[in-house]
Design a protein around this motif. Structure first.
Motif, PDB file in Angstrom:
ATOM      1  N   VAL A   1      15.635  19.890  -2.715  1.00 20.02           N
ATOM      2  CA  VAL A   1      15.343  21.314  -2.487  1.00 20.02           C
ATOM      3  C   VAL A   1      15.676  22.118  -3.740  1.00 20.02           C
ATOM      4  O   VAL A   1      14.896  22.971  -4.175  1.00 20.02           O
ATOM      5  CB  VAL A   1      16.103  21.845  -1.245  1.00 20.02           C
ATOM      6  N   ASN A   2      16.820  21.839  -4.341  1.00 23.94           N
ATOM      7  CA  ASN A   2      17.194  22.551  -5.567  1.00 23.94           C
ATOM      8  C   ASN A   2      16.202  22.295  -6.699  1.00 23.94           C
ATOM      9  O   ASN A   2      15.901  23.194  -7.479  1.00 23.94           O
ATOM     10  CB  ASN A   2      18.612  22.193  -6.002  1.00 23.94           C
ATOM     11  N   ASP A   3      15.707  21.064  -6.786  1.00 23.17           N
ATOM     12  CA  ASP A   3      14.702  20.757  -7.808  1.00 23.17           C
ATOM     13  C   ASP A   3      13.428  21.572  -7.592  1.00 23.17           C
ATOM     14  O   ASP A   3      12.823  22.057  -8.551  1.00 23.17           O
ATOM     15  CB  ASP A   3      14.352  19.263  -7.810  1.00 23.17           C
ATOM     16  N   VAL A   4      13.015  21.718  -6.344  1.00 22.92           N
ATOM     17  CA  VAL A   4      11.772  22.448  -6.051  1.00 22.92           C
ATOM     18  C   VAL A   4      11.942  23.939  -6.316  1.00 22.92           C
ATOM     19  O   VAL A   4      11.093  24.561  -6.957  1.00 22.92           O
ATOM     20  CB  VAL A   4      11.319  22.201  -4.593  1.00 22.92           C
ATOM     21  N   VAL A   5      13.040  24.525  -5.838  1.00 24.95           N
ATOM     22  CA  VAL A   5      13.198  25.992  -5.942  1.00 24.95           C
ATOM     23  C   VAL A   5      13.845  26.415  -7.261  1.00 24.95           C
ATOM     24  O   VAL A   5      13.924  27.597  -7.554  1.00 24.95           O
ATOM     25  CB  VAL A   5      13.998  26.574  -4.755  1.00 24.95           C
ATOM     26  N   GLY A   6      14.335  25.480  -8.020  1.00 16.98           N
ATOM     27  CA  GLY A   6      15.037  25.788  -9.272  1.00 16.98           C
ATOM     28  C   GLY A   6      16.530  25.739  -9.064  1.00 16.98           C
ATOM     29  O   GLY A   6      17.208  24.931  -9.646  1.00 16.98           O
ATOM     30  N   ASP A   7      17.035  26.578  -8.210  1.00 20.30           N
ATOM     31  CA  ASP A   7      18.458  26.589  -7.862  1.00 20.30           C
ATOM     32  C   ASP A   7      18.617  27.490  -6.642  1.00 20.30           C
ATOM     33  O   ASP A   7      18.323  28.690  -6.714  1.00 20.30           O
ATOM     34  CB  ASP A   7      19.287  27.129  -9.025  1.00 20.30           C
ATOM     35  N   MET A   8      19.071  26.914  -5.563  1.00 18.10           N
ATOM     36  CA  MET A   8      19.223  27.698  -4.337  1.00 18.10           C
ATOM     37  C   MET A   8      20.220  28.842  -4.520  1.00 18.10           C
ATOM     38  O   MET A   8      20.173  29.829  -3.785  1.00 18.10           O
ATOM     39  CB  MET A   8      19.655  26.785  -3.182  1.00 18.10           C
ATOM     40  N   ASN A   9      21.095  28.735  -5.513  1.00 17.31           N
ATOM     41  CA  ASN A   9      22.072  29.801  -5.762  1.00 17.31           C
ATOM     42  C   ASN A   9      21.489  30.984  -6.543  1.00 17.31           C
ATOM     43  O   ASN A   9      22.172  31.985  -6.721  1.00 17.31           O
ATOM     44  CB  ASN A   9      23.288  29.246  -6.505  1.00 17.31           C
ATOM     45  N   SER A  10      20.252  30.873  -6.979  1.00 24.31           N
ATOM     46  CA  SER A  10      19.620  32.001  -7.682  1.00 24.31           C
ATOM     47  C   SER A  10      19.392  33.139  -6.695  1.00 24.31           C
ATOM     48  O   SER A  10      18.990  32.904  -5.553  1.00 24.31           O
ATOM     49  CB  SER A  10      18.277  31.577  -8.269  1.00 24.31           C
ATOM     50  N   PRO A  11      19.641  34.376  -7.116  1.00 26.56           N
ATOM     51  CA  PRO A  11      19.475  35.509  -6.206  1.00 26.56           C
ATOM     52  C   PRO A  11      18.091  35.556  -5.564  1.00 26.56           C
ATOM     53  O   PRO A  11      17.082  35.349  -6.227  1.00 26.56           O
ATOM     54  CB  PRO A  11      19.686  36.724  -7.113  1.00 26.56           C
ATOM     55  N   GLY A  12      18.082  35.791  -4.259  1.00 26.91           N
ATOM     56  CA  GLY A  12      16.834  35.957  -3.525  1.00 26.91           C
ATOM     57  C   GLY A  12      16.132  34.677  -3.146  1.00 26.91           C
ATOM     58  O   GLY A  12      15.059  34.713  -2.553  1.00 26.91           O
ATOM     59  N   THR A  13      16.702  33.526  -3.490  1.00 27.48           N
ATOM     60  CA  THR A  13      16.034  32.262  -3.199  1.00 27.48           C
ATOM     61  C   THR A  13      16.218  31.849  -1.745  1.00 27.48           C
ATOM     62  O   THR A  13      15.275  31.430  -1.083  1.00 27.48           O
ATOM     63  CB  THR A  13      16.552  31.152  -4.130  1.00 27.48           C
ATOM     64  N   GLY A  14      17.434  31.956  -1.235  1.00 30.56           N
ATOM     65  CA  GLY A  14      17.679  31.586   0.149  1.00 30.56           C
ATOM     66  C   GLY A  14      19.077  31.054   0.345  1.00 30.56           C
ATOM     67  O   GLY A  14      19.955  31.240  -0.503  1.00 30.56           O
ATOM     68  N   VAL A  15      19.252  30.381   1.453  1.00 25.61           N
ATOM     69  CA  VAL A  15      20.544  29.817   1.832  1.00 25.61           C
ATOM     70  C   VAL A  15      20.294  28.415   2.368  1.00 25.61           C
ATOM     71  O   VAL A  15      19.304  28.179   3.061  1.00 25.61           O
ATOM     72  CB  VAL A  15      21.220  30.664   2.938  1.00 25.61           C
ATOM     73  N   MET A  16      21.204  27.509   2.040  1.00 29.90           N
ATOM     74  CA  MET A  16      21.076  26.141   2.536  1.00 29.90           C
ATOM     75  C   MET A  16      22.465  25.679   2.957  1.00 29.90           C
ATOM     76  O   MET A  16      23.439  25.920   2.257  1.00 29.90           O
ATOM     77  CB  MET A  16      20.520  25.264   1.411  1.00 29.90           C
ATOM     78  N   PHE A  17      22.540  25.044   4.128  1.00 34.69           N
ATOM     79  CA  PHE A  17      23.826  24.516   4.580  1.00 34.69           C
ATOM     80  C   PHE A  17      23.590  23.354   5.535  1.00 34.69           C
ATOM     81  O   PHE A  17      22.486  23.176   6.058  1.00 34.69           O
ATOM     82  CB  PHE A  17      24.676  25.610   5.246  1.00 34.69           C
ATOM     83  N   THR A  18      24.636  22.564   5.723  1.00 32.69           N
ATOM     84  CA  THR A  18      24.551  21.424   6.640  1.00 32.69           C
ATOM     85  C   THR A  18      25.630  21.541   7.691  1.00 32.69           C
ATOM     86  O   THR A  18      26.642  22.221   7.503  1.00 32.69           O
ATOM     87  CB  THR A  18      24.739  20.086   5.906  1.00 32.69           C
TER      88      THR A  18
END
Length: 117
Positions: free
Chosen positions: A85-102
């Motif tokens: 997911v990080n590879d596709v979006v660039g970095d989930m921590n980038s502002p406005g990208t989203g949130v990911m959790f398990t």
């Protein structure tokens, strides 16, 4: 087993994420249309005083998002999927990208066709 949630603000990445899921062996995921709390409050013109501040924030981001969740069998698969997911979006921590959790999953019913035993 674990469940991975991806709240994707940049919905233009949805198809790429799902395509990559298939490539690494993820056979099922659920995608929901979703909306963040700040966006809902601004949209509904809530009387909460901080709405003016929120409106400025929300206007700069995507008001609606997609929430993907999928069951993963192992921590290794969780790590692999998070990297994907990080590879596709660039970095989930980038502002406005989203949130990911398990979260760990105790019991699961109705998905035996998708989970290896």
């Amino acid at each position: 087993m674990y469940v991975l949630f991806v709240v994707l603000n940049k919905t233009e990445y949805l198809d790429d994420i799902l395509t990559e899921f298939v490539k690494i062996g993820i056979k099922g995921a659920t995608i929901l249309d979703s909306q963040g709390m700040a966006s809902a409050l601004v949209e509904n013109r809530s009387q909460i005083p901080i709405i003016g501040t929120l409106r400025g924030i929300v206007d700069n981001y995507h008001p609606y998002n997609k929430t993907i969740f999928t069951i993963l069998e192992s921590e290794e698969m969780v790590d692999k999927t998070i990297r994907l997911v990080n590879d596709v979006v660039g970095d989930m921590n980038s502002p406005g990208t989203g949130v990911m959790f398990t979260m760990p999953v105790g019991n699961i019913y109705g998905v035996n066709n998708y989970i290896k035993k």
